[in-house]
Design an enzyme around this catalytic site. Structure first.
Site, PDB file in Angstrom:
ATOM      1  N   ARG A  37       0.942  -1.382  -0.034  1.00 26.78           N
ATOM      2  CA  ARG A  37       0.122  -0.101   0.040  1.00 26.78           C
ATOM      3  C   ARG A  37       0.742   1.327   0.196  1.00 26.78           C
ATOM      4  NH1 ARG A  37      -3.477   3.116   3.858  1.00 26.78           N
ATOM      5  NH2 ARG A  37      -5.367   3.524   2.677  1.00 26.78           N
ATOM      6  N   ILE A  63      -7.512   7.515  -1.201  1.00 26.38           N
ATOM      7  CA  ILE A  63      -7.373   6.128  -1.069  1.00 26.38           C
ATOM      8  C   ILE A  63      -8.125   5.587   0.015  1.00 26.38           C
ATOM      9  CG2 ILE A  63      -5.235   6.340   0.216  1.00 26.38           C
ATOM     10  CD1 ILE A  63      -4.276   3.533  -1.238  1.00 26.38           C
ATOM     11  N   SER A  64      -8.980   4.750  -0.156  1.00 22.95           N
ATOM     12  CA  SER A  64     -10.023   4.244   0.733  1.00 22.95           C
ATOM     13  C   SER A  64      -9.163   3.710   1.965  1.00 22.95           C
ATOM     14  CB  SER A  64     -10.847   3.042   0.229  1.00 22.95           C
ATOM     15  OG  SER A  64     -11.728   3.765  -0.959  1.00 22.95           O
ATOM     16  N   GLN A  65      -9.933   3.430   3.225  1.00 21.91           N
ATOM     17  CA  GLN A  65      -9.231   2.857   4.354  1.00 21.91           C
ATOM     18  C   GLN A  65      -9.294   1.326   4.042  1.00 21.91           C
ATOM     19  OE1 GLN A  65     -11.833   3.711   7.512  1.00 21.91           O
ATOM     20  NE2 GLN A  65     -11.046   2.158   8.985  1.00 21.91           N
ATOM     21  N   PRO A  66      -7.992   0.582   4.386  1.00 21.01           N
ATOM     22  CA  PRO A  66      -8.022  -0.629   4.064  1.00 21.01           C
ATOM     23  C   PRO A  66      -9.146  -1.591   4.567  1.00 21.01           C
ATOM     24  CG  PRO A  66      -5.989   0.106   5.042  1.00 21.01           C
ATOM     25  CD  PRO A  66      -6.892   1.249   5.063  1.00 21.01           C
TER      26      PRO A  66
END
Ligand code: SAM
Length: 215
Positions: A37, A63-66
């Site tokens: 990431r 970038i979205s949260q994992p």
């Protein structure tokens, strides 16, 4: 681009955290474990790469949260060879997670610069996806039907165009709500005209723009 022993350790810790938060699909967890990431964030934010948080990228996007990436991916129940349309390429991170699971990914992004950057980065990383730039709220009818459709931006309603582009037996995962909060929905096409809808927890996404998104 270096994926060091340290990065791998941080990634394993992240996987442990999202597992504790309720992600149980081992294949999804392993895919998260595989994708570096930190390649998707500016090098100045290396420390942030493996925190379970969404993070700003270029062009005012995120970038979205994992956990969110894992949650949506788990709902999709990806099978090797699935043909998936992702709406909102963003950094390209979610796309890599789908590719790690063996999917064939068509990914569409509204913002030209983000689309180009993701195409270049994924190429360097050795991932292969089909990149498109345009209004994904209308789907990508030229290549329909899709086994799965994933929307990674918050929509005001479920666009009928996306339901129409699902294969029978296929599903659409989409966050729907207002600007503040969206409920995660999974819509499965059970026949030519029949759809089943399941509803999950709330998330907060950037808005889906375009004809069937926010104007
Ligand atoms: N999946 C991305 C990732 O892994 O980095 C995160 C996506 S970000 C939360 C949402 C993205 O959706 C933004 O990059 C935004 O530009 C894009 N977007 C918004 N409306 C769109 C539309 N109508 N068509 C395609 N992309 C759109």
């Amino acid at each position: 681009m270096v994926d060091s022993y340290r990065h791998k350790g941080l990634r394993r810790a992240l996987v442990k955290k999202i597992k504790e938060k309720g992600i149980h699909d081992e294949k999804v967890l392993e895919a998260i474990n595989q994708v570096p990431r930190h390649f998707f964030l500016d090098t100045a934010f290396l420390e942030k790469s493996y925190e379970d948080i969404a993070f700003p990228i270029e062009e005012g996007q995120t970038i979205s949260q994992p956990f969110t990436v894992a949650f949506q991916t788990q709902l999709l129940d990806v099978k090797k060879g699935d043909k998936i349309l992702e709406i909102g390429t963003g950094s390209g991170y979610q796309c890599c997670v789908l590719l790690e699971l063996g999917a064939r990914v068509f990914t569409i992004e509204y913002n030209e610069r983000l689309s180009k950057n993701a195409r270049i980065l994924l190429g360097k990383m050795g991932y292969q996806a089909k990149f498109f730039c345009g209004d994904g709220s209308k789907g990508l009818p030229a290549f329909a039907p899709y086994d799965k459709i994933l929307v990674t931006a918050g929509a005001p309603v479920v666009p009928q165009a996306l339901k129409d582009q699902l294969a029978i037996g296929g599903c659409l995962v989409i966050p729907v709500g207002d600007h503040k909060l969206q409920k995660m929905l999974k819509i499965t096409r059970i026949s030519e005209t029949g759809f089943e809808e399941e509803s999950f927890q709330n998330f907060k996404f950037v808005p889906l723009l375009g004809e069937y998104g926010w104007k």
